[in-house]
Design a protein around this motif. Structure first.
Motif, short mmCIF file in Angstrom:
data_model
loop_
_atom_site.label_atom_id
_atom_site.label_comp_id
_atom_site.label_asym_id
_atom_site.label_seq_id
_atom_site.Cartn_x
_atom_site.Cartn_y
_atom_site.Cartn_z
N UNK A 359 0.91 -1.22 0.00
CA UNK A 359 0.02 -0.10 0.03
C UNK A 359 0.81 1.22 -0.12
N UNK A 360 0.65 2.15 -1.02
CA UNK A 360 1.50 3.43 -1.06
C UNK A 360 0.62 4.67 -0.34
N UNK A 361 1.06 5.33 0.55
CA UNK A 361 0.24 6.43 1.14
C UNK A 361 0.93 7.52 0.72
N UNK A 362 0.47 8.45 -0.01
CA UNK A 362 1.42 9.49 -0.27
C UNK A 362 0.85 11.04 -0.20
N UNK A 363 1.59 11.79 0.17
CA UNK A 363 1.12 13.37 0.42
C UNK A 363 1.38 14.06 -0.78
N UNK A 443 4.29 -1.09 3.64
CA UNK A 443 3.55 0.30 3.43
C UNK A 443 4.66 1.22 3.05
N UNK A 444 4.25 1.97 1.79
CA UNK A 444 5.04 2.96 1.27
C UNK A 444 4.84 4.31 1.64
N UNK A 480 3.17 -4.68 9.30
CA UNK A 480 3.61 -4.45 7.76
C UNK A 480 4.97 -3.91 7.94
N UNK A 481 5.77 -4.15 7.02
CA UNK A 481 7.14 -3.31 6.81
C UNK A 481 6.74 -2.00 6.49
N UNK A 518 10.69 2.67 -3.81
CA UNK A 518 9.87 1.86 -4.47
C UNK A 518 10.37 0.54 -5.12
N UNK A 519 11.61 0.81 -5.43
CA UNK A 519 12.49 -0.35 -5.36
C UNK A 519 12.53 -1.57 -4.68
N UNK A 520 12.94 -1.00 -3.36
CA UNK A 520 12.66 -1.69 -2.25
C UNK A 520 11.42 -2.49 -1.96
N UNK A 521 10.48 -1.89 -2.10
CA UNK A 521 9.04 -2.40 -2.15
C UNK A 521 8.94 -3.68 -3.14
N UNK A 522 9.44 -3.05 -4.41
CA UNK A 522 9.10 -4.24 -5.45
C UNK A 522 10.10 -5.78 -4.98
N UNK A 523 11.13 -5.45 -4.44
CA UNK A 523 12.08 -6.53 -3.90
C UNK A 523 11.22 -7.29 -2.74
#
Length: 531
Positions: A359-363, A443-444, A480-481, A518-523
């Motif tokens: 899950x990406x939670x962005x401002x 969570x990103x 979650x991480x 994002x690359x870390x989340x993809x991994x």
């Protein structure tokens, strides 16, 4: 239960400040609901939706101030009004040493050398004030939104006719002659100019340029719609012409969400005749053939910054110290990412098997878009409230589905509430909700420091993470991480080093770009075989 209201006719206060006061008053014992604001149609709609409408509020105009509260006992309204008066007086005391002219005319009388106006007013008033400023030969940065396309075109054409820049509407970021304006960071001066239709995109690039040992000559915002067909890129084209003539600018960076094809073609034709090097990042957009070898295309904000710094270093006499600083910074970024991936994979082994989604939670909307594009480029199906592939639009932005990237600065979340970069409660609430979802693996998030942002955004995230962990019934290490991309410098009002420590102490993995995070989340998702 009682509904009580207090009204002050023809008394104007800044809407963002009143939203912050509302958040403070909500904490008062005995207050069920409250709204502090101006009598705009939007605010009256909100009052009505909260079942607090009175005849007095119904009759208010946009220049009238009101407080309305749903309270447990009648006497609590006295406590509410005293608290509001105290908060207002505190603000006045803090500003007592500042000279604050009441009008544009009085400001110009006080300092006739002024040549720039930053305007942040409700849309209907902002248009009139922007036109006044242009008539007085001032460049304008228009922070306000809710302005029609027709009025935007009218203002920009008028500015162009007078040889002035009309930045905006909805222009949230600029750095002019080294001075950060609105949402911006304290970065070093240098020979890289940025022209951007994206606020948070420009912030990340400028911060990374600073981290890599270079600096900014000017950062010119255009407003988010400038590269649409209707506007035609008026401000970006003017800014390109201005920076082409600027002796202190050697490299020019262009940033935007995908522009219209017609406007992009118009800009690329300009670049074919350019004498300077350009780095172009039209996020999520395909690069066009440009015959000029001085134009370079980047596919992430991180790559944009690295490319600009590399070109900047080549454009000047080689400085071994500068080269070494840049090389060291790049190596540190790579090492940080490698360490973060190893740490994240170790965390995955401690999580329960059913956790599988991100899950990406962005401002920052641009940061959310970049993350989504990177993940989709790696084969992940990502749902979002951002425009794009209709198959992956969230049916309800308040509820995530499978893998999702959410822009919490979208109008659906900020209607009647401050933007989450200013007041993070919107994201705090959503973060707790996502942590409690047993399907969520990672969570990103972004954490944007700098002027305009909340005084301690990292602390808000850390406190929310700690609160969520306390509330969880399962083991602490089964949450979650959390991966956070932090945007900021050591010169920003918030303390970058302390912000990183706060986040890491709360269990978050912290890196320095959206692409890295994002690359870390993809991994992480790849390690459990999900996409």
């Amino acid at each position: 239960m009682f509904v009580a209201a207090e009204i002050k006719k023809n008394t104007y206060y800044d809407s963002v400040y009143l939203m912050r006061i509302t958040k403070e008053i909500e904490k008062t014992e005995g207050v069920i609901d409250v709204l502090v604001g101006m009598g705009t149609e939007l605010n009256k709609e909100l009052v009505s939706s909260l079942s607090m409408m009175t005849k007095e509020i119904e009759s208010l105009g946009p220049n009238d101030f009101f407080v309305v509260a749903k309270i447990k006992r009648e006497e609590i309204m006295g406590v509410v009004t005293k608290k509001i008066d105290s908060l207002m007086n505190e603000k006045k005391k803090n500003n007592v040493k500042e000279h604050s002219p009441a009008t544009l005319d009085s400001a110009l009388k006080y300092n006739p050398e002024i040549n720039f106006a930053l305007i942040s007013l409700p849309g209907e008033y902002a248009i009139e004030e922007a036109k006044k400023a242009l008539e007085k030969n001032l460049h304008v940065m228009l922070f306000s939104d809710n302005i029609s396309v027709e009025k935007e075109i009218e203002l920009k054409l008028f500015a162009k006719q007078k040889g002035l820049l009309m930045m905006g509407p909805d222009c949230g970021t600029a750095i002019i002659n080294g001075i950060p304006l609105a949402f911006a960071n304290e970065v070093s001066r240098g020979n890289i100019g940025i022209i951007s239709a994206s606020g948070t995109g420009a912030q990340e690039v400028s911060v990374l340029i600073d981290k890599l040992g270079s600096g900014i000559s000017q950062l010119i915002g255009t407003g988010g719609r400038d590269l649409k067909d209707e506007i035609g890129g008026i401000t970006m084209i003017q800014a390109i012409e201005a920076l082409e003539k600027d002796e202190n600018t050697k490299i020019i960076v262009l940033i935007s969400k995908p522009p219209s094809e017609n406007v992009a073609e118009k800009i690329f034709k300009m670049l074919n005749n350019s004498k300077k090097n350009y780095v172009v990042n039209f996020i999520g957009s395909e690069s066009k053939n440009v015959s000029n070898s001085k134009t370079h295309f980047a596919y992430s904000l991180e790559e944009t910054a690295k490319m600009a710094v590399e070109l900047a270093n080549k454009s000047t006499v080689r400085n071994k110290e500068v080269d070494a600083k840049c090389k060291k910074a790049i190596e540190e970024l790579k090492a940080k990412e490698k360490e973060a991936i190893a740490s994240a994979k170790n965390m995955v082994g401690n999580l329960s098997v059913q956790r599988k989604y991100m899950r990406g939670l962005f401002t920052g909307g641009t940061l959310a878009l970049e993350a989504m594009n990177i993940l989709r480029g790696r084969g992940m199906e990502v749902y979002s409230n951002l425009a794009g592939d209709e198959r992956f639009i969230l049916s309800n932005a308040n509820d995530s589905y499978r893998n999702a990237c959410v822009d919490l600065g979208d109008d659906v979340f900020t209607r009647g509430r401050p933007h989450p970069m200013i007041e993070p409660s919107i994201r705090n609430e959503r973060l707790i909700k996502e942590i409690r979802d047993e399907d969520v693996l990672v969570i990103l998030m972004d954490c944007v420091l700098g002027y305009g942002s909340h005084e301690n955004p990292a602390g808000e995230i850390a406190n929310t993470l700690n609160l969520a962990k306390k509330d969880m019934t399962n083991e602490e290490n089964d949450s979650p991480i959390i991966v956070v991309s932090i945007i900021g410098t050591n010169k920003d009002p918030q303390n970058l080093k302390e912000s990183i420590i706060d986040l890491e102490n709360a269990g978050a993995i912290v890196v320095f770009s959206t692409a890295q995070a994002t690359r870390i989340v993809a991994e992480i998702t790849k390690s459990i075989g999900e996409c």
